[in-house]
Design a protein around this motif. Structure first.
Motif, mmCIF file in Angstrom:
data_model
loop_
_atom_site.group_PDB
_atom_site.id
_atom_site.type_symbol
_atom_site.label_atom_id
_atom_site.label_comp_id
_atom_site.label_asym_id
_atom_site.label_seq_id
_atom_site.Cartn_x
_atom_site.Cartn_y
_atom_site.Cartn_z
ATOM 1 N N ARG A 145 44.698 65.981 -24.363
ATOM 2 C CA ARG A 145 45.162 65.686 -25.707
ATOM 3 C C ARG A 145 45.207 64.163 -25.890
ATOM 4 O O ARG A 145 45.788 63.466 -25.067
ATOM 5 C CB ARG A 145 46.574 66.258 -25.839
ATOM 6 N N THR A 146 44.565 63.682 -26.917
ATOM 7 C CA THR A 146 44.634 62.247 -27.199
ATOM 8 C C THR A 146 45.902 61.974 -27.986
ATOM 9 O O THR A 146 46.119 62.570 -29.041
ATOM 10 C CB THR A 146 43.415 61.804 -28.022
ATOM 11 N N ALA A 190 42.206 54.340 -26.461
ATOM 12 C CA ALA A 190 42.642 55.738 -26.499
ATOM 13 C C ALA A 190 43.625 55.961 -25.364
ATOM 14 O O ALA A 190 43.629 55.223 -24.370
ATOM 15 C CB ALA A 190 41.464 56.682 -26.346
ATOM 16 N N VAL A 192 44.938 59.417 -23.218
ATOM 17 C CA VAL A 192 44.744 60.867 -23.100
ATOM 18 C C VAL A 192 45.738 61.433 -22.103
ATOM 19 O O VAL A 192 45.918 60.891 -21.012
ATOM 20 C CB VAL A 192 43.305 61.188 -22.657
ATOM 21 N N CYS A 203 47.164 61.545 -16.795
ATOM 22 C CA CYS A 203 46.921 60.726 -17.967
ATOM 23 C C CYS A 203 45.838 59.706 -17.670
ATOM 24 O O CYS A 203 45.421 59.539 -16.513
ATOM 25 C CB CYS A 203 48.193 60.032 -18.435
ATOM 26 N N HIS A 237 36.137 62.761 -19.200
ATOM 27 C CA HIS A 237 36.609 62.832 -20.580
ATOM 28 C C HIS A 237 36.694 61.436 -21.188
ATOM 29 O O HIS A 237 36.257 61.215 -22.321
ATOM 30 C CB HIS A 237 37.971 63.519 -20.610
ATOM 31 N N LEU A 238 37.245 60.501 -20.445
ATOM 32 C CA LEU A 238 37.385 59.141 -20.951
ATOM 33 C C LEU A 238 36.013 58.504 -21.171
ATOM 34 O O LEU A 238 35.792 57.780 -22.144
ATOM 35 C CB LEU A 238 38.218 58.295 -19.984
ATOM 36 N N GLU A 241 34.607 59.828 -24.267
ATOM 37 C CA GLU A 241 35.357 59.207 -25.355
ATOM 38 C C GLU A 241 34.807 57.800 -25.624
ATOM 39 O O GLU A 241 34.566 57.416 -26.778
ATOM 40 C CB GLU A 241 36.829 59.138 -24.915
#
Lengths: 297, 297
Positions: A145-146, A190, A192, A203, A237-238, A241
């Motif tokens: 979840r961002t 961001a 996350v 995180c 994920h990052l 992103e």
DNA sequence: AACAGTCTCTGACTATAGTCAGAGATGTGG
DNA sequence: CCACATCTCTGACTATAGTCAGAGACTGTT
């Protein structure tokens, strides 16, 4: 395999769900009692009605009636909340706690009876297999979840990250007031959070370094979740992103003592590079070019 | 661990059970359709109402109504059984089969989506852990049933035992008509079947050898069940049975090529002994003294 | 042919789970 | 203070699951 196992499990172990039989309560009422009793510490009023509704996903009318039934059986006490008198607090009575314990014992009994025909060694193998499956299933179903880096869960995760570094660094790690700057979308950054059952378990953040580079910051995985590939997943994920944000590559720094982390970065396709900042706690520097989809170019 | 895992599983994978959502059928009806569709081969009338009742544990009135509903939706056809016109046969229609397939696909989809966030390697680890857990859970919940060696399931198990020996012995193994003599309580013998989901998965017999010796005969474990300690468990069961029958010891013979079996007998405390019969297929002979409770003395 | 037993179905129930609309008490921002 | 939102509760429903007693058609046994 998943489906085959699911059949076996629900057929044979589903019994554990039927613990409510023998409590004299219908399933829904037993679930409510369990939820109240489980959260309730000593004997204080544990939760609000509103909370129960959210956690169990019940209709408000339905829940009211279930609670009244439990109240009539003297298992639960419902009192007005003095801080907000629209709300009502729900707590278990002594009898309710006793009933919860009985449920607990019964469930424990059933579990023990189930594995009773197995040898010691087989039980160990079963427990190990279930622990592995448990971790992986939970890992598969967590949510990335961002969020804003200042929201409470995010701050809690970062606090644990800092505490752990402080523990591991010989010299300690005590940054000034925790800087959340650069980690928001408005700053091309961001933050996350990986959330499981409402608890943050990992995180990671992104910050704009300029010249097309994004920097990965504050990567942390809860110790009990290590070994499930969560770090690598967060990293992917990052990267995705960052790629979506138009960055051409990602950089990060880390301390030389974090050997698992370093191994992970190498597996993920990062290459060592020169020092690009003056962070006194950093000793090792990595970078990776991003393809259009976040994959290594 | 079992309970913790159960919570994780039902919370996250329980979704698989909710496949019935989206079929437009209530849970019970979906289960009936599934049961009929699953058993039904091509399009013939698959099962009898009676059978469904037994397998799903439903009340006869309840089932009748569920079937009528499915019939009204043209998912199922109910016809009289010509061989016994009290019974009625139930089979799926083309539409019913289509609905079953959809359910199947949906369930498959959900399973795939669940593991989707995992890496290839993690998925393999999960599948392996689940396979282990599956075998052990099924092993823990099977039933050891003392039966007459002439009942159909018992004969089927022994037939598979013979077929396997025939396969493994270079010279073949073709005993005359299978002798079930001596394996009944009236003759101080026993025949035990391990049953899982109604299917025999292992067996073993006891026979009176005279002079206080019982003999273990026809020990067999279904190949897909090996590695779950089922053979050892059957052996312990038979020893306890023999001890209860007043025998002081147990003997058995086996073929030299059955090395896993021989290793198992040794682990179970059996010692090699002299040939005590003239069985041409036997090469290795074992015996074990029994304590009062079936344990080694 | 009589009879006991089997199998399915019907009718008449109950319990549980869940939905929806709104009432009444209480809190909150302007 | 007012308007509006929030929270819990009530009343009036529906759908689903399940129980029980017995009727009627059939089978196997004597």
């Amino acid at each position: 395999m998943l489906r085959r196992f699911n059949r076996t499990w629900t057929q044979r172990v589903g019994v554990l769900e039927e613990t409510h039989l023998g409590t004299g309560l219908p399933l829904a009422a037993a679930r409510v009692l369990w939820e109240v009793g489980g959260r309730d510490g000593a004997d204080g009023d544990g939760t609000t009605v509103r909370d129960l509704r959210a956690r169990l996903g019940l209709d408000s009318g339905h829940l009211t009636r279930l609670l009244r039934r439990l109240e009539d059986d003297d298992l639960v006490r419902v009192t007005p909340d003095q801080r907000d008198r629209r709300r009502r607090l729900v707590g278990v009575t002594a009898a309710g706690r006793e009933r919860c314990d009985r449920l607990e014992r019964r469930s424990q009994d059933l579990a023990e009876r189930l594995v009773e025909p197995l040898t010691e060694r087989q039980r160990d193998r079963l427990a190990e297999a279930l622990a592995t499956a448990d971790l992986l299933v939970r890992a598969a179903t967590l949510e990335l979840r961002t969020v804003d880096p200042d929201e409470p869960d995010a701050r809690a995760a970062v606090a644990r990250y800092v505490a752990e570094l402080d523990d591991r660094f010989a010299a300690g790690f005590a940054p000034g007031p925790l800087d959340t700057g650069g980690l928001r979308p408005a700053e091309r950054g961001a933050f996350v959070l990986a959330v499981s059952d409402g608890d943050p378990v990992a995180c990671g953040g992104l910050r704009d370094l300029g010249e097309g580079w994004a920097e990965v910051k504050r990567m942390w995985v809860d110790p009990s979740w290590r070994g499930a590939g969560l770090g690598a997943r967060m990293l992917r994920h990052l990267e995705a992103e960052a790629a979506r944000g138009g960055f051409a590559g990602v950089r990060l720094d880390t301390h030389g003592s974090l050997t698992e982390a370093i191994a992970m970065y190498e597996r993920a396709g990062y290459r060592r590079t020169e020092r690009y900042n003056d962070n006194p706690d950093a000793e090792v520097f990595f970078e990776k070019q991003l393809g259009w989809d976040g994959s290594a170019r």
